[in-house]
Design a protein around this motif. Sequence first.
Motif, short mmCIF file in Angstrom:
data_model
loop_
_atom_site.label_atom_id
_atom_site.label_comp_id
_atom_site.label_asym_id
_atom_site.label_seq_id
_atom_site.Cartn_x
_atom_site.Cartn_y
_atom_site.Cartn_z
N SER A 30 0.56 -1.20 0.01
CA SER A 30 0.01 -0.10 -0.03
C SER A 30 0.60 1.24 0.14
O SER A 30 0.33 2.29 -0.25
CB SER A 30 -1.04 0.01 1.17
OG SER A 30 -0.18 -0.07 2.60
N ASN A 31 2.18 1.18 0.13
CA ASN A 31 3.05 1.98 0.06
C ASN A 31 3.07 3.02 -1.29
O ASN A 31 3.71 3.96 -1.63
CB ASN A 31 4.40 2.04 0.62
CG ASN A 31 4.47 1.69 2.09
OD1 ASN A 31 3.43 2.29 2.82
ND2 ASN A 31 5.53 1.44 2.53
N TYR A 32 2.73 2.24 -2.35
CA TYR A 32 2.92 2.31 -3.82
C TYR A 32 1.69 2.76 -4.47
O TYR A 32 0.46 1.96 -4.26
CB TYR A 32 3.54 1.30 -4.39
CG TYR A 32 4.93 1.09 -4.09
CD1 TYR A 32 5.25 0.27 -2.86
CD2 TYR A 32 6.06 1.61 -4.47
CE1 TYR A 32 6.44 -0.10 -2.64
CE2 TYR A 32 7.32 1.66 -3.92
CZ TYR A 32 7.64 0.51 -3.02
OH TYR A 32 8.74 0.35 -2.58
N ASN A 33 1.70 3.72 -5.48
CA ASN A 33 0.42 3.72 -6.50
C ASN A 33 0.89 2.62 -7.42
O ASN A 33 1.78 2.19 -7.68
CB ASN A 33 0.61 4.99 -7.00
CG ASN A 33 0.22 6.13 -5.97
OD1 ASN A 33 -0.48 6.18 -5.06
ND2 ASN A 33 1.13 7.43 -6.50
N THR A 52 -4.22 4.88 -6.48
CA THR A 52 -3.32 5.37 -5.37
C THR A 52 -3.05 4.27 -4.34
O THR A 52 -3.85 3.37 -4.39
CB THR A 52 -3.90 6.63 -4.81
OG1 THR A 52 -5.21 6.42 -4.05
CG2 THR A 52 -3.74 7.98 -5.64
N GLY A 53 -2.14 4.44 -3.41
CA GLY A 53 -1.82 3.51 -2.32
C GLY A 53 -3.11 3.01 -1.59
O GLY A 53 -3.30 1.88 -1.13
N SER A 54 -3.86 4.08 -1.15
CA SER A 54 -5.07 3.82 -0.45
C SER A 54 -6.16 3.51 -1.29
O SER A 54 -7.16 2.97 -0.71
CB SER A 54 -5.61 5.09 0.30
OG SER A 54 -5.94 6.27 -0.85
N ILE A 74 -6.19 -4.25 -0.78
CA ILE A 74 -5.09 -4.08 0.09
C ILE A 74 -4.84 -5.22 0.80
O ILE A 74 -3.75 -5.88 1.05
CB ILE A 74 -5.08 -2.90 0.89
CG1 ILE A 74 -5.00 -1.67 -0.11
CG2 ILE A 74 -4.14 -2.70 1.81
CD1 ILE A 74 -5.35 -0.28 0.65
N ALA A 98 4.50 -0.59 -9.83
CA ALA A 98 4.46 0.02 -8.46
C ALA A 98 5.18 1.20 -8.70
O ALA A 98 6.45 1.09 -9.12
CB ALA A 98 5.10 -0.84 -7.34
N ARG A 100 5.75 5.63 -7.63
CA ARG A 100 5.52 6.85 -6.74
C ARG A 100 4.93 7.91 -7.44
O ARG A 100 4.49 8.92 -6.79
CB ARG A 100 6.81 7.24 -6.02
CG ARG A 100 7.47 6.25 -5.03
CD ARG A 100 7.00 6.10 -3.78
NE ARG A 100 7.67 5.21 -3.18
CZ ARG A 100 7.55 4.92 -1.77
NH1 ARG A 100 6.39 4.86 -1.41
NH2 ARG A 100 8.53 4.17 -1.08
#
Length: 126
Positions: A30-33, A52-54, A74, A98, A100
């Motif tokens: 989840s740290n990555y788009n 997005t990550g979220s 996720i 993946a 940023r």
Amino acid sequence: QVQLAEPGGGLVQAGGSLRLSCAASGRTFSNYNMEWFRQAPGKEREFVAAITGSGASTDYSDSVKGRFTISRDIAKNTVYLQMNSLKPEDTAVYYCAATRNWGYNLRNNPSDYYYRGQGTQVTVSS
């Protein structure tokens, strides 16, 4: 390190549907788009969709908007690309990656990623 695996490609007739999946293992997913991009023979890589990550925001290229849907689970460390109303011009190798990046930077630099899957072939027959 993040490993990405992409089952789900195949051959489909125009107007049909396919769902691609991209299963991640390793680092915190989840740290990555996450993005999907594609490359057809003799053509440059083309941004397709991103999330997005979220999972709160998504983005699509104009060529697939309204036909493709990107989503992520996720808990399962998996990103999906639901492709509907497929056209012969959607034929390409599809990659998940993946990154940023987001927005303009991602759309214009789909190859600027940290990790990428091996790719899966999608062929749409007319």
